[in-house]
Design a protein around this motif. Structure first.
Motif, PDB file in Angstrom:
ATOM      1  N   GLN A   1       0.821  -1.203   0.000  1.00 51.28           N
ATOM      2  CA  GLN A   1       0.000   0.000   0.000  1.00 51.28           C
ATOM      3  C   GLN A   1       0.855   1.251   0.000  1.00 51.28           C
ATOM      4  O   GLN A   1       2.032   1.226   0.383  1.00 51.28           O
TER       5      GLN A   1
ATOM      6  N   ARG B   1      -2.316  -8.193  10.823  1.00 46.99           N
ATOM      7  CA  ARG B   1      -1.792  -6.857  11.054  1.00 46.99           C
ATOM      8  C   ARG B   1      -2.712  -6.135  12.042  1.00 46.99           C
ATOM      9  O   ARG B   1      -3.838  -6.555  12.268  1.00 46.99           O
ATOM     10  N   ARG B   2      -2.205  -5.054  12.560  1.00 49.77           N
ATOM     11  CA  ARG B   2      -3.023  -4.354  13.544  1.00 49.77           C
ATOM     12  C   ARG B   2      -4.324  -3.873  12.909  1.00 49.77           C
ATOM     13  O   ARG B   2      -4.349  -3.340  11.827  1.00 49.77           O
TER      14      ARG B   2
ATOM     15  N   GLU C   1      -6.626  -1.723  14.337  1.00 43.00           N
ATOM     16  CA  GLU C   1      -7.067  -0.354  14.565  1.00 43.00           C
ATOM     17  C   GLU C   1      -6.162   0.619  13.834  1.00 43.00           C
ATOM     18  O   GLU C   1      -4.967   0.617  14.002  1.00 43.00           O
ATOM     19  N   ARG C   2      -6.763   1.362  12.984  1.00 43.28           N
ATOM     20  CA  ARG C   2      -5.989   2.364  12.262  1.00 43.28           C
ATOM     21  C   ARG C   2      -6.780   3.642  12.225  1.00 43.28           C
ATOM     22  O   ARG C   2      -7.983   3.628  11.993  1.00 43.28           O
ATOM     23  N   GLU C   3      -6.092   4.734  12.474  1.00 38.23           N
ATOM     24  CA  GLU C   3      -6.828   5.993  12.428  1.00 38.23           C
ATOM     25  C   GLU C   3      -6.774   6.502  11.009  1.00 38.23           C
ATOM     26  O   GLU C   3      -5.776   7.031  10.578  1.00 38.23           O
TER      27      GLU C   3
ATOM     28  N   ILE D   1       3.801   6.651   9.418  1.00 37.26           N
ATOM     29  CA  ILE D   1       3.883   5.282   8.908  1.00 37.26           C
ATOM     30  C   ILE D   1       3.735   4.242  10.021  1.00 37.26           C
ATOM     31  O   ILE D   1       3.321   3.108   9.782  1.00 37.26           O
ATOM     32  N   PHE D   2       4.024   4.635  11.253  1.00 38.76           N
ATOM     33  CA  PHE D   2       4.057   3.689  12.375  1.00 38.76           C
ATOM     34  C   PHE D   2       2.802   2.813  12.501  1.00 38.76           C
ATOM     35  O   PHE D   2       2.904   1.590  12.660  1.00 38.76           O
ATOM     36  N   PRO D   3       1.597   3.418  12.433  1.00 40.41           N
ATOM     37  CA  PRO D   3       0.398   2.586  12.618  1.00 40.41           C
ATOM     38  C   PRO D   3       0.246   1.489  11.565  1.00 40.41           C
ATOM     39  O   PRO D   3      -0.483   0.528  11.767  1.00 40.41           O
ATOM     40  N   ARG D   4       0.921   1.632  10.431  1.00 38.13           N
ATOM     41  CA  ARG D   4       0.780   0.636   9.370  1.00 38.13           C
ATOM     42  C   ARG D   4       1.806  -0.486   9.473  1.00 38.13           C
ATOM     43  O   ARG D   4       1.729  -1.462   8.736  1.00 38.13           O
ATOM     44  N   ILE D   5       2.767  -0.304  10.340  1.00 39.35           N
ATOM     45  CA  ILE D   5       3.839  -1.297  10.415  1.00 39.35           C
ATOM     46  C   ILE D   5       3.409  -2.509  11.238  1.00 39.35           C
ATOM     47  O   ILE D   5       2.901  -2.364  12.349  1.00 39.35           O
ATOM     48  N   ASN D   6       3.604  -3.662  10.659  1.00 39.55           N
ATOM     49  CA  ASN D   6       3.404  -4.893  11.415  1.00 39.55           C
ATOM     50  C   ASN D   6       4.679  -5.115  12.220  1.00 39.55           C
ATOM     51  O   ASN D   6       5.716  -5.487  11.671  1.00 39.55           O
TER      52      ASN D   6
END
Lengths: 324, 123
Positions: free
Chosen positions: A122, A230-231, A233-235, B44-49
């Motif tokens: 992405q 993968r996580r 929760e994403r804002e 980018i942090f929230p998208r990193i596994n």
């Protein structure tokens, strides 16, 4: 960066060593590349501090431009190892020394199959100059479907003006685009790089498109992410929502749009399977008819697209003054 | 190829159910400086596994100083940001392979470019 500077930079980037007919490897051309890059950066500021994917990157002209304009991570995807070799050299050349590299990663992969083969790939912004589909019917739309699967926010792409209505319809109906807008009409001064080109150069009218990815797509990303641990929760702000109402003449579609969003995830899957079905197919042989039609578009192009929409006006005042 | 890219690649050949994350076989690693941009790292942090990232960092030899678990609050810590930045964007896999955790299918990485093309019978 000024359009003129971008243009000069783009001119220094090496083209394909030996253009491959079946892959429609027309060099993007400094003019088209710099205009696309300039628009993304100057009008929308969608490179700086973002991640970018360049689909069908070829010799990485657009990738390099995006990196120079402040993208923090660019993934250039192409199916042709020879093109990527030139791309790697171009990147190194622009980067200069060994210590500082441009933030570009090249990936050898089939763009058309990305929705199925790389669902986790992405980027904030997708840029591309896809094949126009003259050699392989539908490949332009397969690229667009891939772009929608990769992009989190926007897609910038170049398509033949003659396909404008079809692109608009497909983007909204099948790909769930929140918006689809032609930003400029450009002339693709295609040098006679291919063996079958009879004339020295062929002018093709090309649209620079900007698509905003719909909410359904973003949802789909989350699902794909969730499926692979993968996580969750994403804002994600749905900035797209506000823009939705802007388009003129869309009233009758407004009602359908809700449903579209719900259905679009399925639509994408269908588009993805179509694209995937194509991936194993050998590129079809040249259709002389398509070629003749393209030449026709080139010759009379200016005339038959003039009456289509009011975008021409915008093209003139959007940074053109910087050119000379 | 940087670990940020590694974080987004997976193996989806026919019948593979769990092709993520790729194991990394390292032949050659290199380092290049990248602009340090805390805002981008926060973006980018929230998208990193994170587990996949750690596993990759371990393989590329830049795991040191990275916490087992990452939380949003760490983004305020300059030291953490520097280490995160380095492993994510400055360490490159030049030569080696990405290995599917389920099937062991290897995707070779040559001159930093992973070859993700599938054979006809894989798609």
């Amino acid at each position: 960066m000024k359009l003129k500077e971008l243009h000069a930079l783009m001119q220094d980037i090496a083209p394909f060593r030996r253009a491959k007919t079946e892959l429609e490897q027309y060099p993007t051309g400094p003019h088209l590349a710099s205009r696309l890059l300039f628009t993304v950066d100057n009008s929308y500021d969608e490179f700086a501090g973002r991640t970018v994917a360049d689909l069908g990157c070829g010799t990485a002209m657009l990738s390099i431009g995006a990196a120079l304009l402040g993208a923090r991570h660019v993934v250039g995807v192409d199916i042709d190892p020879d093109a990527l070799e030139v791309a790697a050299e171009n990147i190194q050349e622009v980067a200069g020394g060994e210590e500082e590299g441009l933030p570009i990663d090249l990936v050898l992969a089939d763009v058309r199959a990305l929705p199925l083969t790389q669902p986790l790939l992405q980027a904030d912004t997708v840029i591309m100059n896809p094949p126009f589909g003259t050699k392989q019917k539908g490949v332009d739309m397969a690229f667009l479907a891939a772009a929608f699967s990769v992009s989190l926010h926007t897609v910038y792409s170049l398509h033949k003006s003659s396909t404008r209505d079809f692109i608009a319809k497909t983007a909204k109906r099948d790909l769930g685009a929140a918006s689809a807008e032609v930003l400029a009409q450009l002339r693709y001064d295609l040098p006679a790089t291919m063996k079958f080109h009879k004339h020295k150069s062929v002018d093709i009218e090309v649209d620079l498109w900007r698509f905003e990815v719909g909410a359904a797509q973003q949802h789909q990303h989350q699902q794909a992410a969730g499926a692979c641990g993968r996580r969750q929760e994403r804002e994600e702000e749905d900035e797209d929502q506000e823009e939705e109402e802007e388009d003129d003449g869309e009233e009758e579609e407004a009602g359908g749009r809700r449903r579209q969003h719900v259905a679009a995830a399925g639509g994408l899957t269908a588009a993805a399977s179509r694209a995937a079905a194509m991936t194993c197919a050998v590129p079809t042989a040249a259709s002389l008819e398509a070629l003749a039609r393209r030449d026709g578009t080139g010759r009379g192009g200016r005339g038959d697209s003039e009456d289509e929409e009011e975008e021409e006006g915008e093209e003139e005042d959007e940074g053109e003054e910087d050119e000379d | 190829m940087k670990l940020l890219t590694h974080n987004m690649l997976s193996c989806h050949i026919k019948n593979v159910r769990n092709g993520y994350p790729f194991l990394i076989e390292v032949v050659k690693v290199s380092e290049h400086e990248a602009d340090f941009d805390p805002d981008f790292l926060k973006h980018i942090f929230p998208r990193i596994n994170w587990p996949a990232f750690l596993q990759g960092a371990q393989s590329l030899g830049c795991r040191e100083g990275l916490p087992e678990e990452a939380a949003e609050s760490m983004l305020e810590d300059e030291g953490f940001l520097k280490r995160f930045h380095h492993a994510l964007l400055e360490v490159f896999l030049e030569e080696g392979s990405l290995v599917c955790p389920e099937t062991g299918r290897k995707f070779p990485v040559t001159k930093g470019i992973p070859n993700m093309l599938l054979n006809e019978d894989e798609c």
